[in-house]
Design an enzyme around this catalytic site. Sequence first.
Site, PDB file in Angstrom:
ATOM      1  N   HIS A 155       0.842  -1.206   0.000  1.00 64.02           N
ATOM      2  CA  HIS A 155       0.000   0.000   0.000  1.00 64.02           C
ATOM      3  C   HIS A 155       0.873   1.251   0.000  1.00 64.02           C
ATOM      4  CE1 HIS A 155      -3.914  -1.973   1.552  1.00 64.02           C
ATOM      5  NE2 HIS A 155      -3.104  -2.923   1.128  1.00 64.02           N
ATOM      6  N   HIS A 232      -5.389 -11.496   5.586  1.00 63.72           N
ATOM      7  CA  HIS A 232      -4.245 -12.342   5.229  1.00 63.72           C
ATOM      8  C   HIS A 232      -3.293 -12.604   6.398  1.00 63.72           C
ATOM      9  CE1 HIS A 232      -2.421  -8.446   4.438  1.00 63.72           C
ATOM     10  NE2 HIS A 232      -2.995  -8.302   3.282  1.00 63.72           N
ATOM     11  N   ASN A 235       0.744 -12.266   6.967  1.00 67.11           N
ATOM     12  CA  ASN A 235       1.295 -11.195   6.134  1.00 67.11           C
ATOM     13  C   ASN A 235       0.906  -9.841   6.693  1.00 67.11           C
ATOM     14  OD1 ASN A 235       0.232 -13.477   3.849  1.00 67.11           O
ATOM     15  ND2 ASN A 235       2.382 -12.922   3.870  1.00 67.11           N
ATOM     16  N   ALA A 236       1.827  -8.916   6.691  1.00 62.36           N
ATOM     17  CA  ALA A 236       1.600  -7.533   7.125  1.00 62.36           C
ATOM     18  C   ALA A 236       1.159  -7.464   8.582  1.00 62.36           C
ATOM     19  CB  ALA A 236       0.574  -6.834   6.222  1.00 62.36           C
ATOM     20  N   ILE A 271       3.162 -18.942  -1.685  1.00 64.14           N
ATOM     21  CA  ILE A 271       4.170 -17.876  -1.791  1.00 64.14           C
ATOM     22  C   ILE A 271       4.007 -16.887  -0.648  1.00 64.14           C
ATOM     23  CG2 ILE A 271       4.955 -15.927  -3.210  1.00 64.14           C
ATOM     24  CD1 ILE A 271       4.070 -17.595  -5.656  1.00 64.14           C
ATOM     25  N   HIS A 272       2.763 -16.467  -0.410  1.00 62.64           N
ATOM     26  CA  HIS A 272       2.539 -15.506   0.674  1.00 62.64           C
ATOM     27  C   HIS A 272       2.777 -16.131   2.028  1.00 62.64           C
ATOM     28  CE1 HIS A 272       0.614 -13.032  -2.397  1.00 62.64           C
ATOM     29  NE2 HIS A 272       0.696 -12.036  -1.551  1.00 62.64           N
ATOM     30  N   ASP A 294      -6.836 -12.470  -2.807  1.00 60.08           N
ATOM     31  CA  ASP A 294      -6.129 -11.180  -2.805  1.00 60.08           C
ATOM     32  C   ASP A 294      -5.583 -10.916  -4.208  1.00 60.08           C
ATOM     33  OD1 ASP A 294      -3.631  -9.596  -0.630  1.00 60.08           O
ATOM     34  OD2 ASP A 294      -5.357  -8.803  -1.695  1.00 60.08           O
TER      35      ASP A 294
END
Lengths: 382, 363
Positions: A155, A232, A235-236, A271-272, A294
């Site tokens: 983002h 997710h 992630n993040a 992958i994520h 996503d």
Amino acid sequence: MPSNKSVSDAPITQFVNCRILRGSRLQREDLWVRSGSILDPEKLFFDEQGYADDRVDCEGSIMAPGFIDVQINGGYGVDFSEASEDVSAGVSLVSKKILQHGVTSFCPTLVTSPAAVYHKVLPQVKVHDGGAHGAGVLGLHLEGPFISAEKKGAHPERFLRTFQAGGIDDLMAAYGSLDNVAMVTLAPELAGSQSVVRELCRRGVTVSLGHSVANLSQAEEAVDQGASFITHLFNAMLPFHHRDPGIVGLLTSDRVPSGRTVFYGMIADGIHTNPAALRIAHRAHPEGLVLVTDAIMAMGLPPGRRTLGQQVIEIQGLHAYVAGCSVEEALEAASLHPAQLLRLHHKGNLDYGSDADLVLLDDDLNLKATFISGEEVWKKAP
Amino acid sequence: MRLVILDDYDLASEWAAKYIRNRIIQFKPTAERCFTLGLPTGSTPYSCYQKLIEYYRSGDISFKYVKTFNMDEYVGLPRAHPESYHSYMWNNFFKHIDIDPANVHILDGNAEDLEAECQAYEDKIAEAGGIEMFVGGIGPDGHIAFNEPGSSLVSRTRVKTLAKDTIVANARFFGNDLSKVPSMALTVGVGTVMNAKEVVILITGAHKAFALYKAIEEGVNHMWTVSAFQQHPRTIFVCDEDATLELRVKTVKYFKGTSVLAVLLPGLSLSNCILCVCVCVLDISLQQLFQSTSHLIGVLMGTKRCVVWNLGKVGTGPTLDIKGVCMNKGWRCIMRPACVCIWQLIDCRSLLDVGYNKAKPCA
């Protein structure tokens, strides 16, 4: 059996020779559909003395509820975060294309964007049912801009925002309107966010935690106020730590109010998230798993440079799906759990009275056909 | 009375299912003249229903012109409840076959006026021309349908309070909680079943043995209501070995010994049929032949049809089914002990079709 139009004007279709997902199991049962809803054949038999007008032979396929994608940023060249003049055309294009992946309902997702974009795009996207024209739109998912700068991911930083004194008013100023919004992702460690969470839940908007550096107690506080989703997982957000599991700890937190489930989105492309991490989450809290794509506008397009909202990114290679649980659990993660998350009782399941959004799959879970409200909207070319 | 004794539950169910199937086919039901069938519920007839579904799926039989009347239903249990007899019949039978829902009749235990419902049921049976064949089971206390001990043997369809024995026996379907079992039911009367042209009672399992003994070896007694069928002109009791445990050896031997070659040859026309009878006389005596299991081979002749019933355990012999096309590798198999077959073939072509040419003569 002779045609039964005397019982009801609407034709009754019976799907035979299929294994349907019901009660978390694949059962050899027929599925009956009338007027876009799943019918109770026993009631039809005894109350109405009715029987099927058409029979569709599923040839032993698996029949599951249509998939629901609650996080999809675009695809096929369409970017939902782009402030174009004709957003609804883009949404329609994507909604038509995703039928071939078995998605019958979805939440178009917008990444962090300037207020002008929200004010332009949001009024153009309306909640509507699916059909032959495409998958149904359940509402928008607004991911950002009230997220953490340290976990912004893809983002754009310059458009991140925080809550000033106004709380919900700041949010309304950013978005313009909450009509047709199904879900908002925010970071619960932001000052003033707790009251926003409470107010959003009161208005029926699902609140999700993501792109955040919150610790476990901040996350639990948000769940107390009504948050029910994690965007997710892994992630993040802060990684799991044994002395402060952070948001990941919500999966096994004992402070989640009883009767409520915290759902978590997983991008299961290998992958994520490392498949082993995915399996840890699944084993810890299987009922909360929600599969999301996503996907970005580059989905379905060849490699190259694409835009994601205000960013430019590079696409290379393919994605792969990773299995790690039973077929029934995987199907539920893609259909039942997202429906439960959004509190849609007539979707995501094959119970009597539910919407007849269905997918037919072979044993390897390749899609053979997609149905919305009992009508075939996509079929694999033979 | 005929008492047909099979080795085990599965064979007894298969026998009964084949019998029902063959009778329906022989009746040749049409839209104007339906075959009326009385049906039971419970664990005993479950396998029989499975077999009938199998015969429907393989195309041997259609239920399009069959009218059904169930024996009973609980009072006050919601129709959609998984233990209601409506649910039982739907899940275990009706949803798998091609029966017309308008031809299905089950008592409504939630009717406003239960007595009127019972009377209406009797009227519907009369309207349908009476019951051609009533299939039933037996309770451990010798009851037929819910005609508990003490029920009048000339009773009609009515409301009955269930006996303690019955409630206990049914508790296993309600999570073993006696309070959840309904205490009343609507049931056809003993008299209602007696009015049927033919009655077939299925009795399997050692826990039914005493009831079977009371039903057939003692007198007619309203405490064992199944005994009323001693006075019915056409009753068949189909049971497995376990159910005969309380019977006298003499009775069992008698009925096993009647492996009668019951041959019905209506309209036999010599010019277009070939009758073959093979009896194993090789290395076993006739007594041994009839000893181990009971056979009843019936032959029904229909035009252009070969129907052979092998109504007993065949051992290693062939099972000839209704299309008459199986022929189990020649005569030798047929010659195996305890097998008696009668063929009646309508024309030579079908004889050839079934591999007559491949058959070797008796060694």
